[in-house]
Design a protein around this motif. Sequence first.
Motif, short mmCIF file in Angstrom:
data_model
loop_
_atom_site.label_atom_id
_atom_site.label_comp_id
_atom_site.label_asym_id
_atom_site.label_seq_id
_atom_site.Cartn_x
_atom_site.Cartn_y
_atom_site.Cartn_z
N ASP A 13 0.81 -1.22 0.00
CA ASP A 13 0.00 0.00 0.00
C ASP A 13 0.85 1.27 0.00
O ASP A 13 0.47 2.27 -0.62
CB ASP A 13 -0.93 0.02 1.21
CG ASP A 13 -1.99 -1.08 1.15
OD1 ASP A 13 -2.21 -1.64 0.05
OD2 ASP A 13 -2.58 -1.38 2.21
N LYS A 15 3.50 1.92 -1.48
CA LYS A 15 3.98 2.23 -2.83
C LYS A 15 2.91 2.86 -3.70
O LYS A 15 3.20 3.39 -4.76
CB LYS A 15 4.52 0.96 -3.48
CG LYS A 15 5.75 0.41 -2.79
CD LYS A 15 6.18 -0.90 -3.37
CE LYS A 15 7.34 -1.45 -2.55
NZ LYS A 15 7.69 -2.80 -2.94
N LYS A 16 1.65 2.80 -3.24
CA LYS A 16 0.51 3.32 -4.02
C LYS A 16 -0.02 4.64 -3.48
O LYS A 16 -1.09 5.08 -3.88
CB LYS A 16 -0.62 2.28 -4.01
CG LYS A 16 -0.25 0.96 -4.64
CD LYS A 16 -1.38 -0.02 -4.52
CE LYS A 16 -0.99 -1.39 -5.03
NZ LYS A 16 -2.07 -2.37 -4.82
N LEU A 17 0.70 5.26 -2.55
CA LEU A 17 0.23 6.53 -1.98
C LEU A 17 0.14 7.58 -3.08
O LEU A 17 0.98 7.63 -3.97
CB LEU A 17 1.18 7.01 -0.88
CG LEU A 17 1.22 6.16 0.39
CD1 LEU A 17 2.30 6.69 1.33
CD2 LEU A 17 -0.13 6.15 1.09
N GLY A 18 -0.87 8.43 -2.98
CA GLY A 18 -1.08 9.47 -3.98
C GLY A 18 0.02 10.51 -4.02
O GLY A 18 0.42 10.96 -5.08
N ALA A 19 0.51 10.87 -2.85
CA ALA A 19 1.56 11.89 -2.77
C ALA A 19 2.74 11.33 -1.99
O ALA A 19 2.58 10.51 -1.09
CB ALA A 19 1.03 13.13 -2.07
N ARG A 20 3.94 11.78 -2.38
CA ARG A 20 5.14 11.33 -1.69
C ARG A 20 5.21 12.00 -0.32
O ARG A 20 5.15 13.23 -0.23
CB ARG A 20 6.36 11.71 -2.51
CG ARG A 20 7.67 11.21 -1.94
CD ARG A 20 8.83 11.61 -2.86
NE ARG A 20 10.07 11.00 -2.46
CZ ARG A 20 10.91 11.53 -1.58
NH1 ARG A 20 10.64 12.69 -1.03
NH2 ARG A 20 12.03 10.91 -1.27
N GLN A 83 -2.75 6.98 4.17
CA GLN A 83 -3.82 6.68 3.22
C GLN A 83 -5.12 7.41 3.57
O GLN A 83 -6.04 7.42 2.78
CB GLN A 83 -4.11 5.17 3.20
CG GLN A 83 -3.03 4.33 2.60
CD GLN A 83 -3.39 2.87 2.69
OE1 GLN A 83 -3.69 2.34 3.75
NE2 GLN A 83 -3.35 2.19 1.55
#
Length: 85
Positions: A13, A15-20, A83
């Motif tokens: 999960d 690795k799938k975050l919208g923002a760094r 998240q």
Amino acid sequence: MSVSEDFQQAQIDVKKLGARPGNDVLLKLYALYKQGTHGDASGSRPGMFDLTGRAKFDAWKSVAGTDQQEAQRQYVELVRRLQGL
């Protein structure tokens, strides 16, 4: 799900975050991941010219003594907060 299953899912999960996330959060994630998978930091601190290595080592060292399962739980919790869950 068990803590280790949640931990494995959180690794996917994150690795799938919208923002760094910011560097401080990334270091916390790194420290909790390393503590959760390897235990306390070992070896010597990287040299003064390896700023990234030193920051990562120091972050990992800051969670020394934390039980591996507790570190995994904290990692999962942090990923869920990132998240928005």
